[in-house]
Design a protein around this motif. Structure first.
Motif, PDB file in Angstrom:
ATOM      1  N   ARG A 266       0.822  -1.216   0.000  1.00  0.00           N
ATOM      2  CA  ARG A 266       0.000   0.000   0.000  1.00  0.00           C
ATOM      3  C   ARG A 266       0.853   1.262   0.000  1.00  0.00           C
ATOM      4  N   GLY A 267       2.161   1.099  -0.074  1.00  0.00           N
ATOM      5  CA  GLY A 267       3.059   2.240  -0.194  1.00  0.00           C
ATOM      6  C   GLY A 267       3.278   2.999   1.104  1.00  0.00           C
ATOM      7  N   GLY A 268       2.855   2.427   2.232  1.00  0.00           N
ATOM      8  CA  GLY A 268       2.964   3.139   3.503  1.00  0.00           C
ATOM      9  C   GLY A 268       4.249   2.872   4.258  1.00  0.00           C
ATOM     10  N   ARG A 269       4.767   1.636   4.130  1.00  0.00           N
ATOM     11  CA  ARG A 269       6.024   1.292   4.804  1.00  0.00           C
ATOM     12  C   ARG A 269       6.924   0.588   3.793  1.00  0.00           C
ATOM     13  N   VAL A 270       7.653   1.364   3.046  1.00  0.00           N
ATOM     14  CA  VAL A 270       8.434   0.785   1.947  1.00  0.00           C
ATOM     15  C   VAL A 270       9.879   0.495   2.339  1.00  0.00           C
ATOM     16  N   VAL A 271      10.370   1.119   3.413  1.00  0.00           N
ATOM     17  CA  VAL A 271      11.770   0.933   3.800  1.00  0.00           C
ATOM     18  C   VAL A 271      11.959  -0.380   4.549  1.00  0.00           C
ATOM     19  N   ARG A 272      10.945  -0.743   5.343  1.00  0.00           N
ATOM     20  CA  ARG A 272      11.016  -1.949   6.169  1.00  0.00           C
ATOM     21  C   ARG A 272      11.484  -3.191   5.399  1.00  0.00           C
ATOM     22  N   PRO A 273      10.801  -3.553   4.274  1.00  0.00           N
ATOM     23  CA  PRO A 273      11.236  -4.769   3.572  1.00  0.00           C
ATOM     24  C   PRO A 273      12.654  -4.659   3.000  1.00  0.00           C
ATOM     25  N   GLU A 274      13.055  -3.434   2.590  1.00  0.00           N
ATOM     26  CA  GLU A 274      14.428  -3.253   2.076  1.00  0.00           C
ATOM     27  C   GLU A 274      15.453  -3.545   3.163  1.00  0.00           C
ATOM     28  N   VAL A 275      15.174  -3.037   4.349  1.00  0.00           N
ATOM     29  CA  VAL A 275      16.104  -3.220   5.467  1.00  0.00           C
ATOM     30  C   VAL A 275      16.210  -4.701   5.833  1.00  0.00           C
ATOM     31  N   ILE A 276      15.056  -5.369   5.900  1.00  0.00           N
ATOM     32  CA  ILE A 276      15.061  -6.790   6.268  1.00  0.00           C
ATOM     33  C   ILE A 276      15.795  -7.614   5.199  1.00  0.00           C
ATOM     34  N   ALA A 277      15.573  -7.281   3.935  1.00  0.00           N
ATOM     35  CA  ALA A 277      16.240  -8.015   2.846  1.00  0.00           C
ATOM     36  C   ALA A 277      17.754  -7.780   2.872  1.00  0.00           C
ATOM     37  N   LEU A 278      18.155  -6.533   3.121  1.00  0.00           N
ATOM     38  CA  LEU A 278      19.587  -6.224   3.185  1.00  0.00           C
ATOM     39  C   LEU A 278      20.245  -6.981   4.334  1.00  0.00           C
ATOM     40  N   LEU A 279      19.568  -7.007   5.462  1.00  0.00           N
ATOM     41  CA  LEU A 279      20.102  -7.698   6.640  1.00  0.00           C
ATOM     42  C   LEU A 279      20.291  -9.196   6.331  1.00  0.00           C
ATOM     43  N   GLU A 280      19.323  -9.755   5.642  1.00  0.00           N
ATOM     44  CA  GLU A 280      19.404 -11.179   5.288  1.00  0.00           C
ATOM     45  C   GLU A 280      20.592 -11.440   4.366  1.00  0.00           C
ATOM     46  N   THR A 281      20.800 -10.556   3.404  1.00  0.00           N
ATOM     47  CA  THR A 281      21.930 -10.690   2.481  1.00  0.00           C
ATOM     48  C   THR A 281      23.256 -10.604   3.236  1.00  0.00           C
ATOM     49  N   GLU A 282      23.333  -9.645   4.152  1.00  0.00           N
ATOM     50  CA  GLU A 282      24.578  -9.466   4.907  1.00  0.00           C
ATOM     51  C   GLU A 282      24.850 -10.664   5.815  1.00  0.00           C
ATOM     52  N   MET A 283      23.785 -11.239   6.370  1.00  0.00           N
ATOM     53  CA  MET A 283      23.944 -12.439   7.201  1.00  0.00           C
ATOM     54  C   MET A 283      24.408 -13.613   6.344  1.00  0.00           C
ATOM     55  N   ASP A 284      23.775 -13.796   5.200  1.00  0.00           N
ATOM     56  CA  ASP A 284      24.146 -14.903   4.304  1.00  0.00           C
ATOM     57  C   ASP A 284      25.633 -14.844   3.933  1.00  0.00           C
ATOM     58  N   ALA A 285      26.133 -13.621   3.758  1.00  0.00           N
ATOM     59  CA  ALA A 285      27.522 -13.450   3.326  1.00  0.00           C
ATOM     60  C   ALA A 285      28.518 -13.927   4.385  1.00  0.00           C
ATOM     61  N   VAL A 286      28.143 -13.878   5.655  1.00  0.00           N
ATOM     62  CA  VAL A 286      29.088 -14.256   6.714  1.00  0.00           C
ATOM     63  C   VAL A 286      28.684 -15.525   7.456  1.00  0.00           C
ATOM     64  N   ALA A 287      27.506 -16.068   7.135  1.00  0.00           N
ATOM     65  CA  ALA A 287      26.947 -17.168   7.937  1.00  0.00           C
ATOM     66  C   ALA A 287      27.939 -18.304   8.146  1.00  0.00           C
ATOM     67  N   LYS A 288      28.679 -18.669   7.104  1.00  0.00           N
ATOM     68  CA  LYS A 288      29.520 -19.867   7.235  1.00  0.00           C
ATOM     69  C   LYS A 288      30.620 -19.696   8.280  1.00  0.00           C
ATOM     70  N   THR A 289      31.042 -18.469   8.514  1.00  0.00           N
ATOM     71  CA  THR A 289      32.101 -18.261   9.510  1.00  0.00           C
ATOM     72  C   THR A 289      31.583 -18.406  10.945  1.00  0.00           C
ATOM     73  N   TYR A 290      30.270 -18.489  11.098  1.00  0.00           N
ATOM     74  CA  TYR A 290      29.699 -18.659  12.434  1.00  0.00           C
ATOM     75  C   TYR A 290      29.109 -20.054  12.650  1.00  0.00           C
ATOM     76  N   LEU A 291      29.242 -20.927  11.653  1.00  0.00           N
ATOM     77  CA  LEU A 291      28.724 -22.291  11.780  1.00  0.00           C
ATOM     78  C   LEU A 291      29.633 -23.121  12.681  1.00  0.00           C
ATOM     79  N   PRO A 292      29.107 -24.203  13.268  1.00  0.00           N
ATOM     80  CA  PRO A 292      29.948 -25.065  14.109  1.00  0.00           C
ATOM     81  C   PRO A 292      31.199 -25.529  13.354  1.00  0.00           C
ATOM     82  N   GLY A 293      32.315 -25.481  14.031  1.00  0.00           N
ATOM     83  CA  GLY A 293      33.564 -25.954  13.442  1.00  0.00           C
ATOM     84  C   GLY A 293      34.286 -24.914  12.609  1.00  0.00           C
ATOM     85  N   ALA A 294      33.644 -23.752  12.340  1.00  0.00           N
ATOM     86  CA  ALA A 294      34.320 -22.711  11.560  1.00  0.00           C
ATOM     87  C   ALA A 294      35.435 -22.094  12.397  1.00  0.00           C
ATOM     88  N   ALA A 295      36.513 -21.714  11.714  1.00  0.00           N
ATOM     89  CA  ALA A 295      37.669 -21.164  12.435  1.00  0.00           C
ATOM     90  C   ALA A 295      37.343 -19.767  12.951  1.00  0.00           C
TER      91      ALA A 295
END
Lengths: 295, 318
Positions: A266-295
């Protein structure tokens, strides 16, 4: 002007099938102490012949034990009573399939949570938190939850009684409905901007102005109901829609998360999904370094 | 940015959101999400001609304590009182959501993972709740955070850390109450209605918001520890909060349900005993409750050194 403000009890009869409301009985749970949480009405009714749990505010009740509770305010007893009604609903249908689980109809007309010293000493935040968790649990367990704002839906009290629903409906503002954190006059004082300036800005940005129409534009209200007579049919329609989504495991379209998507649509909260998507991308980029056994 | 070792002995109360986030996890282990360089600022503050922050007043990210991945949300009270708007709210929601997904991934791909290799979430609260400049979006964000807290249950524990100046009030007071564990310092405050609003509603003779002692007795760490609303009362340094998180990180994840105050039908029944006590006692002061639960000298209890307090205090058993 026609209004249901302060008339939660009358609203039950208008929303549900007439004369079907059995107060103080939800599943196996009987609320037999009339002095317990009188500001909250809980019970069971029929909606187009189907059993529903009803939870509403009683603006005419006064809680003698907790004198900050009157005019529909939700106090500690009220919040826990409402939570008990939700858990009793979940327990009643625990063995049933999603398509069979009874709906919960929230009738919303509350100006706030108990603002007292005793409330802070014992934890008002905990009481209303408990009710929100119960509603979220019932929602995730498959019960369709539809909130109908008939009067006041103010700030923390709306968070507690309304905003955890699957779908939220509101009578339009010509019925005196109020949905806000603070009226614009108070916001104007706090943010130090003239009320005229804020009113002008609100035309383009619904994010701080008070009223159901602004929440609608933000996705915070699914549908505005324009006549009192329509409430019954619209609530029933939304219960059916919500149930259909749940049966198809489309829970992401419902509740607070679903309203997030609606806010963007409805065009009322357009920043929210961008922020959540960006956060997910940034997490995906580093996720493997936080998995069990990662150095 | 501060030196990590120096941060450890710094007061949690005095530290900003980023220093708290960095200090809570191991040195060099923190990755910030949607940080200042991403410049996701509030469009609504801009509309009103107000100053913005590049992180919108909340630091979110992931770090490690030992082998434990720790998702961190840290609110900044110096920026509009730590209030939650559309961007900051989305960062909170996104972080909890990411933590749940990560926990599910570990459960699926690493079935033999040790307990301390599974993630936890730490929220360092410093907020009065909704940001009034974007009140409607802030309110809706609160509901989303609460929804995520419920979704996290059984997947990843959520720990509240409360020891910052603004305390934790308004809608975020609900959220903190709904988390698995609450850790406070004695300078932390947790509640719904802030002292000024109670005074405004009930009158100065009933509640004088300028009376710091009264304010801390009503919502402060010592009191909330006595009431059971706070599970652990720690020393006021960042290192103490970090040490408590490290202890919690080692626990079997199933154990976290035992710390909960609310979130089940049984817990609601238990809390109602407290409400009945409130109705019966009609306390004029938090000290009345302290005495009721067996603390004979409440004035001394409020002022004695924290280490002594922890040894002698009697807590409400519901």
């Amino acid at each position: 002007m026609e209004s249901l403000l302060g008339q939660g009890r009358a609203a039950i009869g208008l929303i549900c099938d007439p004369d079907t409301f059995e107060e103080n009985q939800v599943g196996a749970k009987t609320f037999d102490d009339p002095d317990f949480g009188p500001g909250a009405m809980v019970g069971t009714a029929k909606l187009d012949g189907q059993t529903v749990t009803v939870i509403g505010n009683d603006a005419e009740a006064f809680n003698e034990k907790f004198p900050v509770v009157y005019a529909g305010i939700i106090g500690m007893e009220e919040a826990y009573k409402m939570a008990q009604a939700v858990y009793a609903t979940v327990a009643a249908d625990v063995a049933k399939a999603k398509a069979e689980k009874r709906a919960i109809v929230l009738i919303v007309d509350t100006p706030g949570n108990g603002p007292g010293k005793t409330e802070e000493i014992f934890g008002m935040n905990k009481a209303t938190g408990a009710y929100q968790l119960a509603l979220a649990e019932a929602r995730m367990a498959g019960h369709p939850i539809v909130a109908m704002v008939i009067g006041r839906a103010i700030s923390g009290a709306f968070l507690c009684h309304g905003l955890q629903a699957d779908h939220i409906l509101s009578l339009d503002s010509s019925f005196g409905t109020m949905i806000h954190v603070m009226p614009l006059t108070s916001i104007s004082r706090i943010v130090k901007k003239d009320i005229e300036v804020l009113e002008k800005l609100a035309e383009g940005n619904p994010v701080f102005a008070a009223g159901p129409q602004f929440f609608h534009r933000l996705g915070g209200v699914e549908e505005i109901v324009t006549t009192i007579e329509d409430m019954h049919a619209v609530v029933a329609k939304h219960v059916a829609e919500v149930r259909a989504c749940k049966v198809k495991d489309q829970d992401d379209a419902l509740g607070p998360w679903g309203r997030g998507s609606l806010g963007a649509e409805r065009g009322g909260r357009v920043v929210r999904p961008e922020v959540i998507a960006l956060l997910e991308t940034e997490m995906d980029a580093v996720a493997k370094t936080y998995l069990p056994g990662a150095a | 940015m501060s030196n990590w070792s120096a941060l450890q002995n710094r007061s949690f109360l005095e530290s900003n959101a980023r220093d708290r986030a960095l200090g809570l996890v191991d040195e060099g282990s923190f990755t910030e999400f949607v940080g200042p360089f991403d410049r996701r600022t509030s469009p609504h503050l801009e509309t009103l001609g107000e100053a913005v922050e590049f992180d919108d007043g909340v630091v979110t990210g992931i770090g490690k304590i030992g082998k434990t991945p720790v998702f961190v949300i840290s609110q900044e009270g110096r920026f509009i009182g730590g209030s939650v708007g559309e961007v900051g709210g989305a960062k909170m929601v996104g972080t909890i959501k990411a933590a749940i997904a990560f926990a599910k991934r570990i459960a699926k791909d690493f079935p033999n993972a040790e307990e301390d290799e599974k993630p936890i979430i730490a929220i360092s609260f410093e907020t009065g709740g909704v940001r009034l400049h974007e009140a409607n979006a802030g309110l809706l964000a609160h509901a989303e955070v609460m929804d995520q807290v419920q979704r996290a249950r059984g997947h990843v524990p959520v720990v509240s850390l409360i020891g910052s100046k603004v305390g934790c009030f308004g809608g975020m007071g609900f959220v903190a109450a709904a988390t698995d564990v609450v850790v406070m310092s004695e300078f932390g405050r947790l509640g719904l209605t802030g002292p000024e609003v109670i005074e405004q509603e009930m009158g100065k003779e009933e509640f004088d918001s300028a009376d710091r002692g009264l304010v801390y007795r009503t919502t402060g760490g010592r009191h909330k520890y006595i009431m059971g609303d706070c599970n652990f009362l720690v020393d006021p340094e960042i290192a103490a909060f970090r040490a408590q998180l490290a202890e919690l990180a080692k626990l079997p994840r199933a154990k976290f349900a035992e710390f909960r105050r609310i979130g089940t039908s049984e817990l609601v029944e238990k809390q109602l005993k407290g409400v009945a006590l409130a109705a019966k006692m009609q306390p004029k002061d938090a000290r009345d409750v302290w005495v009721h639960v067996g603390n004979s000298d409440p004035v001394e209890l409020g002022s004695m050194p924290l280490a002594d307090f922890r040894k002698v205090v009697k807590r409400l058993a519901l």
